[in-house]
Design a protein around this motif. Structure first.
Motif, PDB file in Angstrom:
ATOM      1  N   SER A 224       0.829  -1.203   0.000  1.00 18.36           N
ATOM      2  CA  SER A 224       0.000   0.000   0.000  1.00 18.36           C
ATOM      3  C   SER A 224       0.861   1.249   0.000  1.00 18.36           C
ATOM      4  O   SER A 224       0.545   2.236  -0.662  1.00 18.36           O
ATOM      5  CB  SER A 224      -0.901   0.019   1.230  1.00 18.36           C
ATOM      6  OG  SER A 224      -1.829  -1.024   1.159  1.00 18.36           O
TER       7      SER A 224
ATOM      8  N   ASP B 170      -5.917  -0.943  -4.909  1.00 17.79           N
ATOM      9  CA  ASP B 170      -5.381  -1.456  -3.641  1.00 17.79           C
ATOM     10  C   ASP B 170      -6.335  -2.506  -3.086  1.00 17.79           C
ATOM     11  O   ASP B 170      -7.365  -2.185  -2.510  1.00 17.79           O
ATOM     12  CB  ASP B 170      -5.208  -0.319  -2.635  1.00 17.79           C
ATOM     13  CG  ASP B 170      -4.378  -0.772  -1.431  1.00 17.79           C
ATOM     14  OD1 ASP B 170      -4.016  -1.961  -1.383  1.00 17.79           O
ATOM     15  OD2 ASP B 170      -4.099   0.065  -0.557  1.00 17.79           O
ATOM     16  N   GLU B 171      -5.997  -3.739  -3.261  1.00 15.88           N
ATOM     17  CA  GLU B 171      -6.840  -4.848  -2.825  1.00 15.88           C
ATOM     18  C   GLU B 171      -8.299  -4.575  -3.169  1.00 15.88           C
ATOM     19  O   GLU B 171      -9.154  -4.535  -2.305  1.00 15.88           O
ATOM     20  CB  GLU B 171      -6.685  -5.071  -1.321  1.00 15.88           C
ATOM     21  CG  GLU B 171      -5.209  -5.193  -0.967  1.00 15.88           C
ATOM     22  CD  GLU B 171      -4.971  -5.864   0.361  1.00 15.88           C
ATOM     23  OE1 GLU B 171      -5.927  -6.411   0.909  1.00 15.88           O
ATOM     24  OE2 GLU B 171      -3.823  -5.845   0.802  1.00 15.88           O
TER      25      GLU B 171
ATOM     26  N   GLN C 181      -9.161  -0.101  -1.206  1.00 10.66           N
ATOM     27  CA  GLN C 181      -9.619  -1.224  -0.410  1.00 10.66           C
ATOM     28  C   GLN C 181     -10.981  -0.841   0.171  1.00 10.66           C
ATOM     29  O   GLN C 181     -11.176   0.295   0.573  1.00 10.66           O
ATOM     30  CB  GLN C 181      -8.595  -1.417   0.724  1.00 10.66           C
ATOM     31  CG  GLN C 181      -8.507  -2.800   1.239  1.00 10.66           C
ATOM     32  CD  GLN C 181      -7.300  -2.974   2.151  1.00 10.66           C
ATOM     33  OE1 GLN C 181      -6.430  -2.139   2.200  1.00 10.66           O
ATOM     34  NE2 GLN C 181      -7.268  -4.075   2.855  1.00 10.66           N
TER      35      GLN C 181
HETATM   36 MG   LIG Z   1      -2.331  -2.394   2.266  1.00  5.69          MG
END
Ligand SMILES: [Mg+2]
Ligand SMILES: Nc1ncnc2c1ncn2[C@@H]1O[C@H](COP(=O)(O)OP(=O)(O)OP(=O)(O)O)[C@@H](O)[C@H]1O
Ligand SMILES: Nc1ncnc2c1ncn2[C@@H]1O[C@H](COP(=O)(O)OP(=O)(O)OP(=O)(O)O)[C@@H](O)[C@H]1O
Ligand SMILES: [Mg+2]
Lengths: 430, 315, 373, 277, 373
Positions: E53, E169-170, E92
Motif C-alpha cells: 500500500s 489497492d486490494e 480497499q
Molecule cells: Mg495495504
C-alpha cells in the motif's frame, strides 16, 4: 369593590391594580426646562430603568420627545433587578457608552455616587407639590444623588379571620411584644396555621433589623456612616426576630414566597410585606371571594416603647450625564417623571408611597378602595433613609448583615453574632 | 525535501482551516481571559473605570478567603452529589431504556426533556416542589416515610443538596443521552458471543458492557465535570447561593464578588484565574497519567506495532 | 499448532427438522432438514443471504426458529438458551472482547458460562492457548494481535469450554488468502482430535470442500444438496450447486432440446441429452482446447468455437478464457500451453463429461463414467 | 430461569417508570400551574390535574412579556449562532482531525481549555469589544461572541476521526481540494454529528441569559429568557404564577421541538461512526 | 460487463527508482526499483505489512517517498499532488462516498478533478456505468448496493476520468470468493481494452497470478522478485517467493549439506544439492504418493515417509496432507486416490522437481528441466 364569588377576573389585572398611561411634563416647574441652546444641541438621551419601570419611563420619553422635536429618548429597561441594571451601566461605562438618567434602588445609590458618576441634583428644581420629606432619602453623604420616585417601607399583613378566631385585636400589633403575644394566641388557638412569617432573603433581614432598631431611635448606621450593630436596640430587634423564627420556616422573598404563602395558600397568619406589594396582594385576596379572607395591614411594629421610624425602600432617579447640556436635558426628564400624573399611575400599579402631595390627593379613590394603605402615608414624615455604606466593600454589607440576622434567626447566639456582624461591618466599610 | 514541502502545504492548509475558529476564540474567549488575568492583579471594580495595580494582594486574599474556601467545599460537595449519582443513574437508565422493546421513543423523549429545558423557566416549578410548606411536593413525599416537613431551600443544611438534586436531574438526562448513544455503538456480536459463552446478567454488565463503555465514560467524565464546575444558573435561580452562602459554588461566588455587592471584578478575576489554572493543571496531570498508564499497560503486553513483525517471523 | 494431547469430547448429534425462520415477509429459512452425526464436521456453503448464518444462530440458540424442531442427541433444544446448550461459537470477525487479554477472553467464558473457579479457568485458558501455539499472546489484547492471532484466540475461546458442538460462522473472513489455507488445516485437525461436532459456515467453496466431512449447499433458505465434497463436486444435484462449487466454475451452455439432442444457439454444439434438458454443463478441466476453428462435433462430443480472451495462471495449470457465441468459457489447460490472445480455438469435451439440467435447474442424468470417487 | 428474567424485567420496568416520572414531573407540574386557576397555582396537593382548565395564562403571558417577538429573536439569534459555529467549527475540527501540523495537539489543548473560562469574566471585555464595533444592543451583538464553541470543535473532531481515511484520500485523488472535500464529503458524512451538536448549540444559545442581559437593551430584541425575567420582575407585587408557568412553557417550546425532531439522530451523532453505511 | 466500445487511453510508463519510505524507525519501503511499461498490468503481491500500500500510495501521490524518485513517462512526480498526476485509484473497501448515488460518485471526480461541466460529467458517468453494466444502479447509494455492485462503481469512478494510470489497492477485499474470481476477469479485460497502465495490489497469490502481466512479490519493504506469473511460479528467486506463491504452498524441507548432498533430519531424504544449500523445496504437484513405507530413495530422488493426516478436495484434484518427520507435507493427488487417514505413505519427487535454497533464502540452482513455460 368586593365582587364576591362570581366570575374570576383576570388575575394579571388583579395583581396590577391599574396600569394606565400617564402624562409627564415640567410646565409648572420653574427652571426645570433645559435651555434652548442645549435643547438644540442634544439629540439623544439614554435612560436606564428596571423592567417594572418601563411604563413610567415611557411617559417621560413621550413627553420629552414631544417637547423637543428631534430628540430621541432611548429607554433601556431590560434589567429585571437593580443589580442587573448596575451591571448594564458598568458594561456601558467600560465601553465608553454614557448614560444620562438611571433609576437606582436606594441600596445601590452609594455605588451610583462613588462609581457610576451620578451627579448632584438640585432639589430646588422640583415641583412645589413634591413631598420634600422624601428628598433626604436620595442623599448620599449629604449630597443629593437621586430624587426618590417610588418609596416603600415594611408592613405587616394579617389574616383578620385567623386573628379573630384567636381573639387577637389587630390594634395590638403595633409593637413587637404585641406581635409575639398575638402569635402565641394564634398558636394556642389550635388553628393549623403558622402564626408569623418574616422573609429574610435579598437583604430583607437587614431591612427588618434596621427598621426595628430605628424604631428604638438608633438605626444600625450612625450619622457618620459607621455601623452600629452592638446597640441594645439592635439586640432587642434581633431577639424579636429570633423569636419569630421559632414559629416555623421563614420565607425567602416577601413577594414570590411570603405573600403567596399568606394570600394564596393561607399558611401564615401574619407576614411581613412591603407597602408596594400590598395593594396587589389585598386585591387578589378579595377577588378570591368565598375562598378569600379578610386581610388587614399595619405599619411594621416598633420595639416596645418605640416610635415609628420606618426605613424606606424604593428607588430614586439619578442623573449620570456629565456634559452640561446632557445634564440639563436629563434633569428635565427627571423632573417630568416626577409629574403628579406619573406618580399617580405608578402608585396605582404598585402601591408605593406617593412622593407628590398633589398626586396623593388624586389617589383618593385608591385609598378608598384599600383603606389599609392609608395609614402608611402618615409615615412619610418619619421615614428614615436606608443605610448607605461607604468604603471599598460597603456594597456587600446589606447581604452580609442579612446573613448575620438569618444566623440569629437560625438560633445562633445573639450577642456573639451581633458582635461578629459589627466587626464584619467595620471591616467592610473601612 | 518532499516531506518539507508537503508539511509546508499542510501548514498553510491547517492555518486556513483553523483561523476562523481561532479568531473567534481569541477575540471572544482567550483575549478577554487574558484581560481578565491582568485585571486579576488590580482592584478594578465592575462599576468603576479607575483601578490600581495591587500586585499579589488579590492572590493573598483568595488564599485566605474563608468564603472562597466554603465555595470550593460547596463545589466539591456539589460535584460529588451530582456527578457520580447522575453518571450512575444515567447509565442505569440508558441500560434499561436500551433493553426495552416497546415504548423506547417515549422513554427516550421523557428522559431527554430535562436536558433540553430552560433552567430559568424550570426554577419556578422547582422552588415550589421544594417549598417549605408541609403541602409541598417534596415534603408530601418525605412525609410518606414519616419525615417532618423541611425548609428545603431555606435551610443551610438542605439547600446545597437540593440544588445538587436539581442539577443532577438535568445532568442525569444529559448522561443518559450520551450513554444511550454509547450503548448503540457496541457491536451486537460481542453480546452474542457473551450469550453463547454464558456470560450473562451482572457478569456481562461488569465484564463486557461497562468496559466497552469506557471511552464514553471518559468523555462524560470530562464533560460532566466541566459542566458541573460551570454550574451557575441552577444556583442563581434556586437559592442565590444562600442561605448563608451554603449553596455558593465557585462560579457563583465569582459572580457574587464581581457582579453584585461591591462589584470587585478584580478579585473575581483572580478567583477565576485560580480556578482555570487549577483545572488545567489537574487536566494535564490526568492526561499525562493516562498516557503513563497506557504505556505501562502496553509494556506489560507487547506494543501493538510488534504484531505484524511477529507475524512475519512466524512464517 | 502443536499436536499435544487433547481431552476428547463426545460430540452431540444434531437434528434439524423442517426448520423455518421468517423475518416479516422474508423467508430466511424455508424448511431445513439436516442431520449431523456426532463428531462430524459439516460445512454450510452458500451465497450471501442464503440463510447460513440464520441456521447457525438457530443451532446456537441465538435465534429461534418460527417452524420446525431442533434436537441435540434427541433432546429438543427449542426454547433452551444458548449457554445451556453446550455449544460454543466462533463469530465472523471473531467478536473477541476487545478490552480483555487473550487469557481473559477465554477465562470469562469458563468462569461465568461453566462456573469454573478463577484458578481452574486460568489453567484451562493457559493450556488452550499453549495447545494453539499462542501461549505468548496470553496478555495481549485483540487490538495488539494480527488477524491470524485473533483467529486463534477466537478458536481457543470456542474450544476451551469443551462444548459438544462448535459452530463457526465464516471464521476465516478478513484473513489473508494464504493464512486461510494454513489455518483451515489446523482447525480441522483440531476439531477432529477433539471429537466435537462442528458446523462451519463459509461462502468459499474451496474452503467448504476442504473443511467439511460433508458439505451442505444452501440457496434461498434451503439446502440444495448435502453430501461429501466428492459427491457435491462430481454429482451436483442442481445447476446452482454445479456452478457454485468449483473454481473456475462449471461452464453451462443453454440450448434447445429436440429429438434427444440439445443444440446451442447458432451453429453451436449439438449433444445427446435426456428429454426436457435446457442446458448442459462441463467443468473446465473436462474441456480440451484445440487450436483453430474446426467443424461441428461428431459422435455426441461437445464442441464450441471461439477466441482466446485472457488466461490465468493458477499453480501448475492455467485457465484459458474463451469468448464463444454462448458466452465466456473457462478451460483448464496445462501451464505449458502458450496463450495467444484473440487466437481462434475450438473447445471440446467428451459426452461422458457432460451434465444436463432440466428447466427447474435439477441435474437430469448422471453420465455413467462419473461416480463419486 | 424464566422467573428470574421476568423479575429483572419488572425491576427494569419499575426503574424506568420512576426515571420517566421524575423527568416528567416538573413539566407536568408546570403545565398544571399554567392551565389551572390562580388560586390553584401553588396548591401543593399531589393531584397533577388542575381543578379547572383555562388557557388565559398563556394568552396573558404572551401579551405581557411580548413573547412573540422574543421567540422570533431567540430562534433567529440561536440559528445565527449555530450557523457561525458550524462555519468555524467544521473546518477547525477537520484540521484537528486530519491535517497534521506542528503544535496541533497543543493548540487543541488550548482550544479545549477555553471551555473552562467562566463566561462571567469574559462578559465585560466582550461587551467592550462589541460596543467598539457599534454592535451593542443589536442582534449581531447577541450573536457574535458565540461564533465559535470549543465543545463543538471537540465533538466534531471526534466524529471526523471515524471517517475512513480512504474516503478522504479518494476525494484527494479526485482533485476536490480542501473546501470542496469539506462541503461535498466531510459535511454530508458528519451529518449525524452535526445534527447532534446543532441541537446542543441551539439549546445553549437559546437559554443564554447573562450575555443578552448585557447586550439586549431594547425590549424588541429581548431574548426569551430575558423576556421571562422581565415578566417576573414587572409584577413586583404578587407574581402571577399561572402566567409565569405559561411563559416558561412557551419559551421552552422551541427547544422541546428541536429535541423531538432531532431525538432519533442524537444517539447516532455522539458515538456513531462516519462510515456512512 | 458489456464489451461496448471503449475509448482507449495512452497508459503512462512508470519508473520507480530507489524509492524509500520510513515512518519513524519503520522502513516501510527500503529502496524499491520498479519499471512498469505503458499499458502493462503489474500485480503487487506480498504479505500484510510488506509495503504494498505504501508503494501504491506513493505512486498515487497520497504519500511522499523519503528517498528515490518516481517518474511517469520520464517526468518526475515528486511533489506533484495526486490530482495533477493523471492517476486514479480503487481503494480497499472501495471508499465510495457513502452519501452520494453511483452517478454522483463519478460526477464528483469528473467535475472537480477534471473540470468537466455538470452535463458532460453526467454524460460520462452514465456512459461509464453503462459500460460496466450497472446503468440501473445510477441513482442508488452505496448502502443500497451489494458488494459486487459497489466494486463496479468504484472501478467506474477510477476509469471514468480516463486516467493514464489506474491503481487498485486490494480492490476485491471483502467480496465473496466466487465474486472475486468473476470480477477479476472483467477488470483485467476492461483495463486491457482501456490501455491504461495499472498496478493491482493483492495479498492473494492466485489473484496476483491471474491478474498481472507481471507480478512483483514484495517482502519487508522490498521487491523480492518481479516477473511473469509463469516465471514467478516456476522460477522463484527466493524461498519466500517460492512458498508465498502457489496453493497449497511449496513444501520446503530443512536439511544439512555435506559432500554435495542435502540430508533431512533422522532417516529423512538425501538429495544432491549445490554447495551451502540449507533447504530443498518441492511443489505439491511434483510429489508422488506411494502407499506404505519404502526404503530410502535412490538415484537422487527425493523421498520422505509419513502418515496421511487429512485431505482437501479441490476441484478435480485433492491435496493430501502427510505428517512426516520434517513437518506437514502437502501432496497434490488425483481426486480418484482414496483417502485413508493414518495410512503410512511415502512421498517422492524426481530430482528435476527440486529447488534448493541457500542460507540467505535465495534459490541456488534452476534444475534444467524447469524453464518458464
Ligand atoms: Mg495495504
Ligand atoms: N434480523 C433480521 N431481520 C430481517 N432479515 C434478516 C435478519 N437476519 C437475516 N435476515 C435475512 O435473512 C436472509 C438470510 O440471512 P443470513 O444472514 O442467514 O444469510 P447468510 O447466508 O449468512 O449470508 P452472508 O454470507 O452474507 O453472511 C437474508 O435475506 C437476510 O436479509
Ligand atoms: N502512516 C504510517 N505510520 C507508521 N507506519 C506505517 C504507516 N503506514 C504504513 N506503516 C508501516 O509500514 C509498513 C508497510 O505498510 P503497508 O500498509 O504498505 O503494508 P501492506 O503491504 O499494504 O499491508 P496490508 O496487506 O496489510 O495492506 C508496515 O509495517 C506498516 O506498519
Ligand atoms: Mg452470515
Amino acid at each position: 369593590a368586593c365582587s364576591g364569588g362570581g366570575s374570576t377576573p383576570d388575575p394579571s389585572e388583579s395583581l396590577r391594580p391599574t396600569a394606565r398611561p400617564a402624562a409627564a411634563g415640567v410646565d409648572d416647574v420653574a427652571g426645570a426646562k433645559a435651555s434652548p441652546r442645549c435643547a438644540a444641541q442634544v439629540k439623544t438621551l439614554r435612560m436606564y430603568a428596571v423592567a417594572n419601570l418601563n411604563d413610567v419611563a415611557r411617559s417621560g420619553k413621550a413627553y420629552l420627545e414631544k417637547a423637543h422635536p428631534g430628540l430621541t429618548v432611548e429607554i433601556v429597561a431590560t434589567a429585571p433587578t437593580y443589580t442587573a441594571l448596575v451591571q448594564q451601566l458598568s458594561a456601558d461605562r467600560s465601553a465608553g457608552q454614557r448614560a444620562d438618567v438611571a433609576v437606582a434602588g436606594f441600596d445601590v445609590l452609594p455605588t451610583f455616587a462613588a462609581q457610576l458618576g451620578a451627579q448632584e441634583l438640585s432639589p430646588r428644581l422640583l415641583r412645589a407639590s413634591y413631598d420634600q420629606r422624601m428628598t433626604p432619602l436620595g442623599q448620599v453623604g449629604g449630597r443629593q444623588i437621586g430624587i426618590p420616585q417610588q418609596v416603600s417601607t415594611l408592613a405587616l399583613a394579617y389574616n383578620l379571620d385567623v386573628l379573630e378566631r384567636a381573639g387577637v385585636d389587630p390594634a395590638t400589633l403595633t409593637t413587637t411584644d404585641g406581635v409575639i403575644a398575638a402569635a402565641e394566641r394564634i398558636r394556642a388557638s389550635g388553628q393549623d396555621i403558622q402564626p408569623i412569617d418574616i422573609p429574610t432573603g435579598q437583604g430583607f433581614a437587614q431591612w427588618t433589623l434596621n427598621n426595628l432598631a430605628s424604631s428604638g431611635g438608633v438605626p444600625i448606621q450612625d450619622d457618620a456612616g459607621r455601623p452600629r450593630l452592638n446597640t441594645p436596640q439592635a439586640r432587642a430587634a434581633a431577639q424579636f426576630l429570633a423569636r419569630v423564627a421559632s414559629y416555623g420556616p421563614q420565607s425567602d422573598s416577601p413577594t414570590s414566597q411570603g405573600l403567596p404563602r399568606f394570600g394564596i395558600r393561607k399558611e401564615t397568619a401574619m407576614t411581613m410585606v412591603t407597602v408596594a406589594t400590598l395593594a396587589g396582594g389585598l386585591r387578589f385576596i378579595q377577588d378570591q371571594g368565598e375562598r378569600g379572607f379578610r386581610a388587614g395591614a399595619v405599619p411594621f411594629p416598633t420595639l416596645p416603647g418605640g416610635t415609628q421610624a420606618p426605613v424606606a425602600g424604593g428607588n430614586a432617579l439619578t442623573v449620570l450625564a456629565e456634559d452640561q447640556c446632557q445634564r440639563e436635558m436629563a434633569t428635565e426628564l427627571v423632573v417630568s417623571l416626577l409629574a403628579p400624573d406619573v406618580i399617580v399611575a405608578s402608585t396605582e400599579s404598585l402601591s408605593y408611597l406617593p412622593v407628590d402631595t398633589e398626586a396623593l390627593a388624586r389617589l383618593e379613590p385608591l385609598y378608598r378602595q384599600y383603606p389599609q394603605l392609608r395609614a402608611f402615608n402618615d409615615l412619610a414624615p418619619s421615614l428614615v433613609a436606608p443605610p448607605s455604606w461607604g468604603g471599598a466593600r460597603g456594597g456587600e454589607l446589606p447581604q452580609a448583615m442579612s446573613d448575620q440576622v438569618v444566623r440569629i434567626m437560625g438560633g445562633a447566639d445573639i450577642d456573639q453574632t451581633l458582635a461578629a456582624a459589627q466587626a464584619e461591618a467595620e471591616a467592610l466599610t473601612r | 525535501m518532499a516531506e518539507r514541502t508537503r508539511a509546508g502545504r499542510d501548514g498553510w492548509r491547517a492555518a486556513a482551516l483553523v483561523t476562523p475558529a481561532l479568531v473567534g476564540l481569541c477575540v471572544f474567549v482567550i483575549g478577554p481571559a487574558a484581560v481578565s488575568a491582568f485585571v486579576a492583579g488590580t482592584d478594578k471594580k465592575l462599576t468603576g473605570v479607575d483601578f490600581h495595580w495591587v500586585g499579589t494582594a488579590n492572590l493573598r486574599e483568595a488564599l485566605s478567603d474563608p468564603d472562597l474556601g466554603r465555595a470550593v467545599r460547596n463545589t466539591l460537595v456539589y460535584c460529588l452529589l451530582t456527578v457520580i449519582p447522575s453518571v450512575v443513574l444515567g447509565l442505569l437508565l440508558a441500560l434499561a431504556a436500551n433493553s426495552v422493546a416497546r415504548g423506547r421513543p417515549v422513554v427516550r423523549f421523557a428522559l431527554f426533556l430535562p436536558a433540553s429545558a430552560n433552567i430559568v423557566a424550570m426554577a419556578v416549578v422547582f422552588r415550589y416542589i421544594f417549598d417549605a410548606s408541609p403541602d409541598g411536593l417534596a415534603n408530601t413525599l418525605v412525609g410518606v416515610v414519616g419525615v417532618d416537613p423541611q425548609n428545603w431551600l431555606g435551610d443551610s443544611d438542605t439547600a446545597l443538596p437540593v440544588v445538587a438534586l436539581v442539577g443532577g436531574w438535568r445532568l442525569t438526562s444529559f448522561v443518559f443521552v450520551v450513554y444511550l448513544a454509547g450503548l448503540t455503538a457496541i457491536p451486537p456480536s460481542v453480546y452474542e458471543a457473551a450469550e453463547v459463552d454464558g456470560v450473562r446478567g451482572l457478569a456481562r454488565l461488569r465484564h463486557i458492557t461497562l468496559p466497552l463503555l469506557g471511552p464514553t465514560t471518559v468523555f462524560l467524565a470530562v464533560f460532566v465535570t466541566v459542566l458541573t464546575l460551570q454550574t451557575f444558573e441552577t444556583v442563581a435561580v434556586l437559592t442565590d447561593g444562600g442561605p448563608l452562602d451554603s449553596s455558593t459554588t465557585i462560579i457563583y461566588y465569582i459572580y457574587q464578588v464581581g457582579f453584585t455587592g461591591s462589584f470587585r471584578i478584580g478579585y473575581a478575576s483572580m478567583i477565576a484565574l485560580l480556578l482555570l489554572v487549577t483545572v488545567v493543571l489537574i487536566g494535564a496531570a490526568g492526561a499525562l497519567l493516562g498516557r503513563r498508564l497506557r504505556v505501562a499497560r502496553e509494556d506489560a503486553g507487547a506494543p501493538a506495532g510488534a504484531a505484524p513483525a511477529l507475524e512475519g517471523a512466524r512464517r | 499448532m502443536t499436536a499435544g494431547a487433547v481431552t476428547a469430547v463426545a460430540g452431540a448429534r444434531i437434528e434439524a427438522v423442517g426448520i423455518g425462520r421468517t423475518f416479516g415477509p422474508v423467508h430466511a429459512l424455508a424448511g431445513v432438514d439436516l442431520t449431523i452425526a456426532a463428531g462430524e464436521i459439516v460445512a454450510l456453503l452458500g451465497p450471501s443471504g442464503s440463510g447460513k448464518s440464520t441456521l447457525l444462530r438457530i443451532i446456537a440458540g441465538l435465534d429461534q426458529p418460527t417452524a420446525g424442531d431442533l434436537r441435540f442427541d434427541d433432546r429438543s433444544q427449542v426454547g433452551v438458551p444458548p449457554h445451556q446448550r453446550d455449544v460454543s461459537m466462533v463469530f465472523q470477525h471473531f467478536a473477541l472482547y476487545p478490552h480483555l487479554s487473550a487469557t481473559d477472553n477465554l477465562v470469562l467464558a469458563l468462569r461465568y458460562g461453566r462456573g469454573m473457579s478463577r484458578a481452574d479457568a486460568r489453567d484451562r485458558a493457559a493450556e488452550t492457548l499453549r495447545m494453539l501455539g499462542i501461549a505468548d499472546l496470553a496478555r495481549r489484547r485483540p487490538a495488539q494481535m494480527s488477524g491470524g492471532q485473533r483467529q486463534r484466540v477466537a478458536i481457543g475461546r470456542a474450544i476451551a469450554t469443551r462444548a459438544r458442538v462448535v459452530l463457526l460462522d465464516e471464521p476465516m473472513s478478513g484473513l489473508d488468502a494464504k493464512l486461510r489455507v494454513e489455518l483451515r488445516v489446523e482447525i480441522v485437525d483440531l476439531l477432529r482430535r477433539l471429537g466435537t461436532t462442528a458446523v462451519f459456515v463459509t461462502h468459499d467453496q474451496a474452503e467448504a470442500m476442504a473443511v467439511g466431512d460433508r458439505v451442505a449447499v444452501m440457496n434461498h433458505g434451503a439446502i440444495e444438496q448435502i453430501g461429501t465434497p466428492d459427491a457435491i463436486y462430481d454429482l451436483p444435484a442442481t445447476r446452482f450447486v454445479a456452478t457454485f462449487v468449483g473454481s473456475p466454475p462449471m461452464n453451462v451452455f443453454e440450448g434447445t432440446w429436440s429429438d434427444g439432442q440439445l443444440r446451442g444457439p447458432g451453429s453451436g454444439f449439438v449433444v445427446p441429452a435426456p428429454a426436457a434438458a435446457t442446458a448442459v454443463g462441463v467443468r473446465p478441466e473436462h474441456l480440451r482446447l484445440v487450436r483453430g476453428a474446426s467443424g461441428p462435433s461428431a459422435g455426441g462430443e461437445f464442441s464450441v468455437q471461439g477466441h482466446v480472451v485472457v488466461a490465468e495462471r493458477l499453480g501448475a495449470e492455467r485457465t484459458m478464457y474463451v469468448r464463444t457465441a454462448t458466452g465466456m468459457v473457462g478451460v483448464r489447460v496445462d501451464a505449458a500451453v502458450p496463450v495467444v490472445p484473440d487466437e481462434p480455438v475450438t473447445v471440446t469435451a467428451p459426452a461422458t463429461a457432460l451434465l444436463c439440467f432440466g428447466p427447474d435447474g435439477r441435474a437430469l442424468t448422471v453420465p455413467q463414467a462419473r461416480q463419486p470417487s | 430461569m424464566w422467573p428470574a428474567r421476568a423479575l429483572s424485567g419488572t425491576v427494569r420496568f419499575a426503574f424506568l417508570a420512576v426515571g420517566v416520572t421524575t423527568a416528567l414531573l416538573p413539566f407536568v407540574w408546570m403545565l398544571r400551574t399554567a392551565l389551572g386557576p390562580p388560586q390553584n397555582a401553588l396548591g401543593m396537593s399531589a393531584n397533577p390535574l388542575p381543578s379547572s382548565v383555562s388557557f388565559r395564562a398563556f394568552e396573558s403571558a404572551w401579551r405581557a412579556a411580548d413573547l412573540g417577538p422574543a421567540l422570533l429573536t431567540g430562534v433567529g439569534v440561536s440559528l445565527a449562532i449555530l450557523a457561525l459555529q458550524l462555519l468555524t467549527a467544521i473546518p477547525a475540527a477537520y484540521a484537528f482531525a486530519w491535517v497534521p501540523f506542528r503544535g496541533r495537539s497543543v493548540l487543541f489543548g488550548v482550544v479545549l481549555a477555553t471551555l473552562l473560562v467562566p463566561p462571567q469574566v469574559t462578559a465585560v471585555p466582550n461587551y467592550v469589544t462589541i460596543s467598539a464595533f457599534g454592535l451593542a444592543d443589536t442582534r449581531v451583538g447577541l450573536v457574535l461572541p458565540f461564533m465559535t464553541h470549543a465543545a463543538m470543535i471537540f465533538l466534531l473532531r471526534q466524529y471526523m476521526t471515524t471517517i475512513p481515511a480512504s474516503v478522504l484520500e479518494a476525494a484527494r485523488m479526485d482533485g476536490l481540494g480542501t473546501p470542496r472535500t469539506l462541503r461535498r464529503v466531510v459535511v454530508p458524512l458528519c451529518a449525524p454529528a452535526i445534527a447532534t451538536v446543532s441541537v446542543f448549540s441551539f439549546l445553549l444559545s437559546f437559554n443564554e441569559y447573562l450575555w443578552p442581559l448585557l447586550v439586549a437593551r431594547s425590549p424588541d430584541i429581548a431574548t426569551p429568557p430575558l423576556a421571562l425575567a422581565g415578566l417576573t420582575s414587572r409584577s413586583s407585587a404578587l407574581p402571577d404564577f399561572a402566567q409565569l408557568a405559561a411563559g416558561s412553557l412557551i419559551i421552552s417550546l422551541p427547544t422541546l421541538l428541536v429535541f423531538i425532531v432531532a431525538q432519533r439522530r442524537l444517539a447516532a451523532g455522539i458515538s456513531g461512526t462516519g462510515q456512512g453505511d
